[in-house]
Design an enzyme around this catalytic site. Sequence first.
Site, short mmCIF file in Angstrom:
data_model
loop_
_atom_site.label_atom_id
_atom_site.label_comp_id
_atom_site.label_asym_id
_atom_site.label_seq_id
_atom_site.Cartn_x
_atom_site.Cartn_y
_atom_site.Cartn_z
CG ASN A 135 -1.71 1.26 1.38
OD1 ASN A 135 -1.74 2.09 0.47
ND2 ASN A 135 -2.38 1.42 2.52
CE LYS B 271 -0.21 3.08 4.87
NZ LYS B 271 -0.18 3.14 6.31
CG HIS C 164 -5.93 1.85 5.08
ND1 HIS C 164 -5.49 2.77 6.00
CD2 HIS C 164 -4.93 0.94 4.93
CE1 HIS C 164 -4.26 2.43 6.38
NE2 HIS C 164 -3.90 1.33 5.75
CD GLU D 99 -3.06 5.41 6.76
OE1 GLU D 99 -3.02 5.50 5.52
OE2 GLU D 99 -2.15 4.86 7.42
N GLY E 241 2.50 2.12 10.84
CA GLY E 241 3.47 3.20 10.72
C GLY E 241 4.14 3.57 12.04
CB SER F 269 5.17 -2.06 11.88
OG SER F 269 4.77 -0.72 12.15
N GLY G 44 2.92 -1.24 4.23
CA GLY G 44 2.97 0.20 3.96
C GLY G 44 4.39 0.64 3.69
#
Length: 247
Positions: A9, A11, A94, A96, A171, A209, A230
């Site tokens: 991903n 992002k 997601h 976010e 993250g 992570s 990510g």
Amino acid sequence: MKKQLIAGNWKMNGSLAANEALLQALLAGATSAKCLVAVCVPAPYLAQVQQCVAGSIIDLGAQDVSQHEVGAFTGEVSAAMLRDFGVRYCLVGHSERRQYHGETDAEVATKAQRALAAGITPIVCVGETLAQREAGQTEEVVKRQLAAVIHANGHCISEVVVAYEPVWAIGTGKTASAEQAQQVHAVLRKQLQAATAHADRVHILYGGSMNAANAAELLAQPDIDGGLVGGAALKAPDFLSIIAAAH
Ligand code: 13P
């Protein structure tokens, strides 16, 4: 046994030049991958990445899709538009999007429906916050999030991918331990089993992570069928190490 799926991903990262360099490195390094591989890229780069990965082991993914089919929804991108660019997977829900855009369980479920109707596999993201984990609500939260998608999609639920992404691990450099992740994955598998006879076909990915150092242990768990990556998906050597750890 099904192949594991490693999805990056990106992002809101990338540029034409950076994408080209990253993909060339991935294409050169992933030729002997034993797992399925995808990259979920920002919408403006779909055409570029489609062209770059055509005929390769890497599948194209998007990061979001509109809950609407077509019409006056400025800024939105429909499932049919994604399909036009050869999109195979699309992230929905997601954390976010849930956190910064207020996406509800019902909206996420509709997005999954839109993707499926367009022949795109939704990667449905679920996961608890740190406060929810500390309050002992992990199971209840992820089950509620997945239940909405099961309810809206009926027997098609065996066509989705589920991604368990504990919000506190995204993250932050804090990874769920393999044991913590497996525990939640088993809960999700059980929930899928109650909804479909084909629950074993469903990929349940872990995200949060995941990196070159912890991927092998996570991917060895019985109910972890891949990863949603990510930060480490932006560095070719790291993403390739994760791919190499998958089967
Ligand atoms: P990180 O791997 O950077 O923690 O991000 C995980 C994620 O949100 C993937 O969707």
